[in-house]
Write a protein that holds these residues in place. Sequence first.
Motif, PDB file in Angstrom:
ATOM      1  N   UNK A 112       0.764  -1.723   0.074  1.00 10.28           N
ATOM      2  CA  UNK A 112       0.288   0.177  -0.199  1.00 10.28           C
ATOM      3  C   UNK A 112       0.970   1.748  -0.576  1.00 10.28           C
ATOM      4  N   UNK A 113       1.786   0.967   1.086  1.00  8.83           N
ATOM      5  CA  UNK A 113       2.803   2.723   1.068  1.00  8.83           C
ATOM      6  C   UNK A 113       2.941   2.240  -0.652  1.00  8.83           C
ATOM      7  N   UNK A 114       3.860   1.993  -1.041  1.00  7.20           N
ATOM      8  CA  UNK A 114       4.870   1.846  -2.301  1.00  7.20           C
ATOM      9  C   UNK A 114       3.814   2.202  -3.322  1.00  7.20           C
ATOM     10  N   UNK A 115       2.670   2.131  -3.275  1.00  2.00           N
ATOM     11  CA  UNK A 115       2.110   2.271  -4.843  1.00  2.00           C
ATOM     12  C   UNK A 115       1.640   3.671  -4.394  1.00  2.00           C
ATOM     13  N   UNK A 116       1.170   3.938  -3.035  1.00  2.00           N
ATOM     14  CA  UNK A 116       1.298   5.930  -2.933  1.00  2.00           C
ATOM     15  C   UNK A 116       2.187   6.229  -2.981  1.00  2.00           C
ATOM     16  N   UNK A 117       2.957   6.231  -2.562  1.00  2.00           N
ATOM     17  CA  UNK A 117       4.635   6.768  -2.925  1.00  2.00           C
ATOM     18  C   UNK A 117       4.892   6.908  -4.599  1.00  2.00           C
ATOM     19  N   UNK A 118       4.577   5.828  -5.087  1.00  2.00           N
ATOM     20  CA  UNK A 118       5.030   5.841  -6.265  1.00  2.00           C
ATOM     21  C   UNK A 118       4.062   6.922  -7.500  1.00  2.00           C
ATOM     22  N   UNK A 119       2.784   7.088  -6.746  1.00  2.00           N
ATOM     23  CA  UNK A 119       1.987   7.330  -7.377  1.00  2.00           C
ATOM     24  C   UNK A 119       1.872   9.171  -6.953  1.00  2.00           C
ATOM     25  N   UNK A 120       1.928   9.480  -5.709  1.00  2.00           N
ATOM     26  CA  UNK A 120       1.783  10.419  -5.576  1.00  2.00           C
ATOM     27  C   UNK A 120       2.823  12.170  -5.678  1.00  2.00           C
ATOM     28  N   UNK A 121       4.802  10.575  -5.155  1.00  2.00           N
ATOM     29  CA  UNK A 121       6.080  11.247  -5.567  1.00  2.00           C
ATOM     30  C   UNK A 121       6.561  11.342  -6.872  1.00  2.00           C
ATOM     31  N   UNK A 122       6.042   9.957  -7.122  1.00  2.00           N
ATOM     32  CA  UNK A 122       7.177   8.768  -8.143  1.00  2.00           C
ATOM     33  C   UNK A 122       8.491   8.514  -7.693  1.00  2.00           C
TER      34      UNK A 122
END
Length: 126
Positions: A112-122
């Motif tokens: 979940x954290x990896x997805x959020x970081x990828x989408x919101x911060x790249x």
Amino acid sequence: MPKIKLGQRPQSFKRVVKFKMLDGAEASIEVSYKYRTRTEFGAFIDEIAAAAKAERPEGDDFSVAAIWEKIGSGNADYIMQAVDGWNLDEEFTRENVQQLADELPAAVIAIIDSYRDAITQGRLGN
């Protein structure tokens, strides 16, 4: 270095998600995430929050087991909407995601954290 061309969005992208096992050893799962823009991700989170709010139990009955079951179920719902595959020997199904949430909660949180970081911060990595 690839040339940036706006408007050519991928259908999905892969990340190796690392997390700690219960014994402290590091493990990883390669996950294929569904691509969303930041705006689409915001709408996705709004939908998840609205669904969680609608499912809140009423009454005074308190059960720790029920709370953990609800959290695991919510995490499985999130992952089923954010991920389209993984490299585990077990098939990517809601039942197997639920089992992962129950047996290795750190893996689910890392996904979940990896997805959020990828989408919101790249960002790459965990």
